[in-house]
Write a protein that holds these residues in place. Sequence first.
Motif, mmCIF file in Angstrom:
data_model
loop_
_atom_site.group_PDB
_atom_site.id
_atom_site.type_symbol
_atom_site.label_atom_id
_atom_site.label_comp_id
_atom_site.label_asym_id
_atom_site.label_seq_id
_atom_site.Cartn_x
_atom_site.Cartn_y
_atom_site.Cartn_z
ATOM 1 N N ARG A 235 -55.677 33.066 -91.390
ATOM 2 C CA ARG A 235 -54.623 33.893 -91.433
ATOM 3 C C ARG A 235 -53.402 33.323 -90.794
ATOM 4 N NH1 ARG A 235 -56.991 39.533 -89.166
ATOM 5 N NH2 ARG A 235 -54.960 39.610 -90.084
ATOM 6 N N GLY A 236 -53.792 31.884 -89.988
ATOM 7 C CA GLY A 236 -52.448 31.051 -89.523
ATOM 8 C C GLY A 236 -51.850 31.147 -90.882
ATOM 9 N N SER A 237 -52.065 30.343 -92.269
ATOM 10 C CA SER A 237 -51.736 29.289 -92.940
ATOM 11 C C SER A 237 -50.843 30.743 -94.139
ATOM 12 C CB SER A 237 -52.851 28.455 -93.488
ATOM 13 O OG SER A 237 -53.346 29.235 -94.279
ATOM 14 N N PRO A 238 -49.837 29.697 -94.652
ATOM 15 C CA PRO A 238 -48.929 30.976 -95.846
ATOM 16 C C PRO A 238 -49.946 31.016 -96.654
ATOM 17 C CG PRO A 238 -47.895 29.438 -94.839
ATOM 18 C CD PRO A 238 -49.199 29.094 -94.136
ATOM 19 N N LYS A 239 -50.851 30.284 -96.893
ATOM 20 C CA LYS A 239 -52.235 30.562 -97.970
ATOM 21 C C LYS A 239 -53.600 31.975 -97.303
ATOM 22 C CE LYS A 239 -55.018 28.540 -101.682
ATOM 23 N NZ LYS A 239 -56.549 28.928 -100.857
ATOM 24 N N GLY A 240 -53.520 31.827 -96.796
ATOM 25 C CA GLY A 240 -54.712 32.563 -95.844
ATOM 26 C C GLY A 240 -54.245 33.878 -95.725
ATOM 27 N N LYS A 241 -52.900 33.826 -95.493
ATOM 28 C CA LYS A 241 -52.326 35.066 -95.351
ATOM 29 C C LYS A 241 -52.418 35.994 -96.556
ATOM 30 C CE LYS A 241 -49.378 34.147 -91.591
ATOM 31 N NZ LYS A 241 -49.500 34.758 -90.393
ATOM 32 N N ARG A 242 -51.668 34.613 -97.746
ATOM 33 C CA ARG A 242 -51.622 35.801 -99.523
ATOM 34 C C ARG A 242 -53.121 36.211 -99.548
ATOM 35 N NH1 ARG A 242 -51.545 31.528 -103.453
ATOM 36 N NH2 ARG A 242 -53.457 31.741 -102.872
ATOM 37 N N ASP A 243 -54.026 35.266 -99.222
ATOM 38 C CA ASP A 243 -55.778 35.726 -99.400
ATOM 39 C C ASP A 243 -56.364 36.531 -98.980
ATOM 40 O OD1 ASP A 243 -55.254 33.521 -101.007
ATOM 41 O OD2 ASP A 243 -56.545 31.715 -99.865
ATOM 42 N N ILE A 294 -54.004 47.042 -94.879
ATOM 43 C CA ILE A 294 -53.934 46.524 -96.027
ATOM 44 C C ILE A 294 -52.306 46.230 -96.359
ATOM 45 C CG2 ILE A 294 -53.121 46.616 -98.604
ATOM 46 C CD1 ILE A 294 -55.898 47.886 -98.694
ATOM 47 N N GLY A 295 -51.653 47.177 -95.668
ATOM 48 C CA GLY A 295 -50.062 47.469 -95.348
ATOM 49 C C GLY A 295 -49.099 46.308 -94.200
ATOM 50 N N ASN A 296 -50.113 46.201 -93.635
ATOM 51 C CA ASN A 296 -49.953 45.236 -92.368
ATOM 52 C C ASN A 296 -50.298 43.791 -93.044
ATOM 53 O OD1 ASN A 296 -48.863 46.843 -90.135
ATOM 54 N ND2 ASN A 296 -51.539 47.309 -89.787
ATOM 55 N N ALA A 297 -51.340 43.552 -92.756
ATOM 56 C CA ALA A 297 -51.891 42.108 -94.059
ATOM 57 C C ALA A 297 -50.673 42.178 -94.997
ATOM 58 C CB ALA A 297 -53.027 41.919 -95.075
ATOM 59 N N ILE A 298 -49.667 42.652 -96.149
ATOM 60 C CA ILE A 298 -48.989 42.387 -96.773
ATOM 61 C C ILE A 298 -47.603 42.112 -96.000
ATOM 62 C CG2 ILE A 298 -47.387 43.406 -98.589
ATOM 63 C CD1 ILE A 298 -50.114 45.487 -99.453
ATOM 64 N N ILE A 299 -46.803 42.638 -95.692
ATOM 65 C CA ILE A 299 -45.779 42.176 -94.523
ATOM 66 C C ILE A 299 -46.458 41.376 -93.910
ATOM 67 C CG2 ILE A 299 -44.714 43.244 -92.032
ATOM 68 C CD1 ILE A 299 -45.269 46.236 -93.182
ATOM 69 N N LYS A 303 -43.438 38.304 -94.533
ATOM 70 C CA LYS A 303 -42.508 37.960 -93.842
ATOM 71 C C LYS A 303 -42.823 36.385 -93.386
ATOM 72 C CE LYS A 303 -41.482 40.111 -90.364
ATOM 73 N NZ LYS A 303 -41.653 41.585 -88.668
ATOM 74 N N HIS A 304 -44.201 36.315 -93.393
ATOM 75 C CA HIS A 304 -44.477 34.554 -92.804
ATOM 76 C C HIS A 304 -44.940 33.674 -93.659
ATOM 77 C CE1 HIS A 304 -42.905 36.333 -89.111
ATOM 78 N NE2 HIS A 304 -44.027 37.480 -89.650
ATOM 79 N N GLY A 305 -45.275 34.072 -94.977
ATOM 80 C CA GLY A 305 -45.905 33.270 -95.920
ATOM 81 C C GLY A 305 -45.332 32.686 -97.552
ATOM 82 N N ARG A 306 -44.667 34.328 -97.926
ATOM 83 C CA ARG A 306 -44.329 33.890 -99.070
ATOM 84 C C ARG A 306 -43.342 32.944 -99.002
ATOM 85 N NH1 ARG A 306 -41.023 36.504 -103.187
ATOM 86 N NH2 ARG A 306 -42.043 37.141 -104.633
ATOM 87 N N PRO A 307 -43.506 32.226 -100.320
ATOM 88 C CA PRO A 307 -42.462 31.241 -100.474
ATOM 89 C C PRO A 307 -41.031 31.498 -100.838
ATOM 90 C CG PRO A 307 -44.025 30.423 -101.553
ATOM 91 C CD PRO A 307 -44.626 31.983 -101.028
ATOM 92 N N VAL A 308 -39.872 31.209 -101.112
ATOM 93 C CA VAL A 308 -38.871 32.063 -101.319
ATOM 94 C C VAL A 308 -38.490 31.904 -102.973
ATOM 95 C CG1 VAL A 308 -36.171 31.925 -101.511
ATOM 96 C CG2 VAL A 308 -37.619 31.325 -99.481
ATOM 97 N N SER A 309 -38.461 33.017 -103.469
ATOM 98 C CA SER A 309 -38.658 32.939 -105.380
ATOM 99 C C SER A 309 -38.436 34.790 -105.796
ATOM 100 C CB SER A 309 -39.917 32.867 -105.928
ATOM 101 O OG SER A 309 -40.312 32.967 -106.825
#
Length: 423
Positions: A235-243, A294-299, A303-309
Amino acid sequence: MENNKQTIDSLLDELFLYFKNAQYHKVTVSSYRSCWNRVKDFMLDNGIKYYDRNVGKAFLKGELGDFVYGNLSDKQKSLVNRTEALYKFQSTGRIPVGGKQLPPKEFEGEIGHIIKRFISYRKETLGLAKKTVHSYTIYLHSFYLYLNNAGIRQIKDFNACSLLSYVKQMDQTASAKQHVTLNILRIFFRYLHEHGILPADYSQVVPKDSYKESDKLPSTFTDEEIKAILNAIDRGSPKGKRDYAMLLIAMRLGLRASDITGLRFENIIWERNVISIEQQKTGEPLELPLLPEIGNAIIDYLKHGRPVSKAPQCFLRAQAPYVPITYSCLGNVVVRYMRLAGINCVKRKHGPHALRHCFASALLKEKVPLPVISELLGHKNMSSSMGYLRVDLASLRECALEVPPVPLSFYNIGINNKQERRI
């Protein structure tokens, strides 16, 4: 965007500009460039000025001969996919993410045209769904390739032996696939006879099978296994946060993979703490509670994992191009973390839908009524949810009625009756 008078240099210039704007990794660009340079050399050697799909097909035939995609090595499939990407970009202005899409099923020659007319006829007269048309195309294309490889390219050369030879070489262990193939062939040959294309009705020759679709128990996983899967995520990586966010939604809310990957910002109503969607499978609306975890995981991901898009979907690819993740990619994500968690998946389904089963099973254990479970799963009717009952033996036992003991007088009556008949 299709340009039938486009030089290969012009096409490649547009492609590499597309790669740059989409932020493709340089290694990926290099692998495409290597393939396309071979296409360019082929065109120079053969004095071909403009690129189109036929050029790509001629190049592949020179490299691979008359090939069947499924029989190719991974390296050869990559060559086919990258060559197909040239035409995909030329005609649509984009390249499908991953580049692993199978090439289209093409039908050529007399038999190929007959098959295309048959599919069009069924589609127009019966209004077949897109999925059904796709099945017709897939199964009849395999038959078409078999006839081509056997040297049968005209309908007059076809006979019952050709049909039976094809059936004989089918995979006998894939009973469901064989059953569908035989049904489609039966419909196809009935069409050929009724429309005067073949004098004999070979639909009568197509063998019958005894396949019966059996109800299989839904796959599910224990609470300990679910925890192990979540703990396997970095959960420390952007991909892990998404997954982590996606898997939580699957496990805690039971959403289908298509609804998770299609989740948009507008579907998350923070003021009411709900997720409100229109289900992609049924088209029906569905509203579910936005649980705190779930809400906390999405936030955390946003904030810390999703690429700019500018994409309206929440979950994007972790590498460029940053486009919405596909449901097949979500399937790979689930499998990966099950393996990392050391989950034994032998004889168990292990994709996103298995997590949906876990959600239903957990509700049953909490004594949630079946109508409520059906509503949470987004089923149109409760019969679709009945299958989940079979995975919870404890709940089934609670449904059993207690059988009262039989009084001894019942047995005495039976004995007395026998004695009276003897007298």
